[in-house]
Write a protein that holds these residues in place. Sequence first.
Motif, PDB file in Angstrom:
ATOM      1  N   GLU A   1      -6.449   5.469   7.504  1.00  0.00           N
ATOM      2  CA  GLU A   1      -5.103   5.260   8.041  1.00  0.00           C
ATOM      3  C   GLU A   1      -4.210   6.461   7.767  1.00  0.00           C
ATOM      4  OE1 GLU A   1      -3.896   1.618   6.251  1.00  0.00           O
ATOM      5  OE2 GLU A   1      -5.250   0.381   7.470  1.00  0.00           O
ATOM      6  N   TRP A   2      -4.306   7.034   6.573  1.00  0.00           N
ATOM      7  CA  TRP A   2      -3.498   8.213   6.242  1.00  0.00           C
ATOM      8  C   TRP A   2      -3.831   9.372   7.178  1.00  0.00           C
ATOM      9  CZ3 TRP A   2      -3.179   9.096   0.198  1.00  0.00           C
ATOM     10  CH2 TRP A   2      -2.432   8.054  -0.368  1.00  0.00           C
ATOM     11  N   VAL A   3      -5.136   9.590   7.404  1.00  0.00           N
ATOM     12  CA  VAL A   3      -5.545  10.696   8.280  1.00  0.00           C
ATOM     13  C   VAL A   3      -5.009  10.477   9.694  1.00  0.00           C
ATOM     14  CG1 VAL A   3      -7.550  11.746   9.425  1.00  0.00           C
ATOM     15  CG2 VAL A   3      -7.560  11.393   6.941  1.00  0.00           C
TER      16      VAL A   3
ATOM     17  N   ALA B   1     -12.773   2.935 -10.116  1.00  0.00           N
ATOM     18  CA  ALA B   1     -12.736   3.080  -8.660  1.00  0.00           C
ATOM     19  C   ALA B   1     -11.714   4.134  -8.249  1.00  0.00           C
ATOM     20  CB  ALA B   1     -12.379   1.747  -8.009  1.00  0.00           C
ATOM     21  N   PRO B   2     -11.935   4.814  -7.116  1.00  0.00           N
ATOM     22  CA  PRO B   2     -10.940   5.766  -6.617  1.00  0.00           C
ATOM     23  C   PRO B   2      -9.600   5.086  -6.381  1.00  0.00           C
ATOM     24  CG  PRO B   2     -13.013   6.009  -5.429  1.00  0.00           C
ATOM     25  CD  PRO B   2     -13.141   4.763  -6.253  1.00  0.00           C
ATOM     26  N   SER B   3      -8.518   5.842  -6.516  1.00  0.00           N
ATOM     27  CA  SER B   3      -7.179   5.288  -6.316  1.00  0.00           C
ATOM     28  C   SER B   3      -6.861   5.069  -4.841  1.00  0.00           C
ATOM     29  CB  SER B   3      -6.130   6.214  -6.944  1.00  0.00           C
ATOM     30  OG  SER B   3      -6.056   7.447  -6.254  1.00  0.00           O
ATOM     31  N   VAL B   4      -7.550   5.801  -3.960  1.00  0.00           N
ATOM     32  CA  VAL B   4      -7.330   5.675  -2.509  1.00  0.00           C
ATOM     33  C   VAL B   4      -8.652   5.268  -1.863  1.00  0.00           C
ATOM     34  CG1 VAL B   4      -6.545   6.811  -0.396  1.00  0.00           C
ATOM     35  CG2 VAL B   4      -5.554   7.473  -2.595  1.00  0.00           C
ATOM     36  N   PRO B   5      -8.802   3.995  -1.481  1.00  0.00           N
ATOM     37  CA  PRO B   5     -10.043   3.563  -0.838  1.00  0.00           C
ATOM     38  C   PRO B   5     -10.170   4.137   0.568  1.00  0.00           C
ATOM     39  CG  PRO B   5      -8.436   1.791  -0.846  1.00  0.00           C
ATOM     40  CD  PRO B   5      -7.840   2.895  -1.655  1.00  0.00           C
TER      41      PRO B   5
ATOM     42  N   PRO C   1       0.822  -1.198   0.000  1.00  0.00           N
ATOM     43  CA  PRO C   1       0.000   0.000   0.000  1.00  0.00           C
ATOM     44  C   PRO C   1       0.864   1.259   0.000  1.00  0.00           C
ATOM     45  CG  PRO C   1      -0.763  -1.565   1.665  1.00  0.00           C
ATOM     46  CD  PRO C   1       0.552  -2.068   1.148  1.00  0.00           C
ATOM     47  N   GLU C   2       0.400   2.255  -0.687  1.00  0.00           N
ATOM     48  CA  GLU C   2       1.140   3.512  -0.738  1.00  0.00           C
ATOM     49  C   GLU C   2       1.167   4.145   0.652  1.00  0.00           C
ATOM     50  OE1 GLU C   2       1.037   7.746  -3.216  1.00  0.00           O
ATOM     51  OE2 GLU C   2      -0.531   6.244  -3.493  1.00  0.00           O
TER      52      GLU C   2
END
Length: 346
Positions: free
Chosen positions: A320-322, A310-314, A5-6
Amino acid sequence: MTGEPEPAPATDEALEERLSRPSAEVCATLARQPGDVLVLGAGGKMGPSLARMASRALDELGHFHRVIAVARFSDAAAAHALAADGIETIRCDLADRAAVAALPGAANIVFMAGQKFGTTAEPSATWAANVLVPAIVAERYAGSRIVAFSTGNVYPLVPRTGRGSREDDAPAPAGEYAISCLGRERMFEHVSRGRGTPVTIVRLNYAVDLRYGVLVDIARRIVRREPVDVTMGWFNVLWQGDANAQALRCLDHATSPPLVINLTGPETLSVRSVAERLGELLGQAPEITGREADDALLSDASRARGLFGAPSVPADRLIEWVATWVAGGGKALERPTKFEVRDGRF
């Protein structure tokens, strides 16, 4: 490719790069729709990163078309930052007909101006921003291709167990903000039908940067030990980078009369469940208040997914990023979404 995952952007610079990174599909759209790109209302939360994405796409294509960002730019730093990235900036009050008439022509217009907060205190200013300004802009750029931002607030609250609102559902806006946003749409529709202007109307809810958005509001309440209200118990979100990309790709789909398209993520998220997950990631149990109502402001973005994928960031990765950003003391824009408002009073 490792399939890993990015990772979450860790700095403002990395975040801005990720928000404005153009996909191959964005580049293809701007190749098919050549000409300058004029972003009106570019000084808000999304405008700078969208303008940068368009500029980076044109650079990758080797085109010499301009990206021009237009706003009041009350924050001079925002204009300077855009200019440093090679984006022309123009200070303009879009309610001033003469000033709008003096703006340069452009083949492609992205209209992002509007007012939401403060509506209850001064509704006439909101109507001027959300109806008068679109009327002026639509007439001025009747010969251009237009993507006009609107909001999912034009829909009514819908049962959380059913589908979200779709584009062919009848609008039923609650409160003067939402009603005026429907007025904005009608101004673009009027000119589109009368002048043949190709328009896409984008009903967005909610875009999430790591510095603002519904997820950020919930996370910051948790770390500040403030209660999280779950009365508006469900919501949709979309990574702002995906919102930028899909909005620019809407230039390909502008029609007369306008195409209306919902932009949001495919997941219906529970405020309670998201707060609990963010609490786990932040090491702080959330304080929950209220009880979930049976309905919420929810949109069905099947049309967008059919066009853009689909969006690139589910949503789970975005949560998790937030959490990573907030836990690390990342910058916040201090612009609460007020997602919990149910009566349309902003």
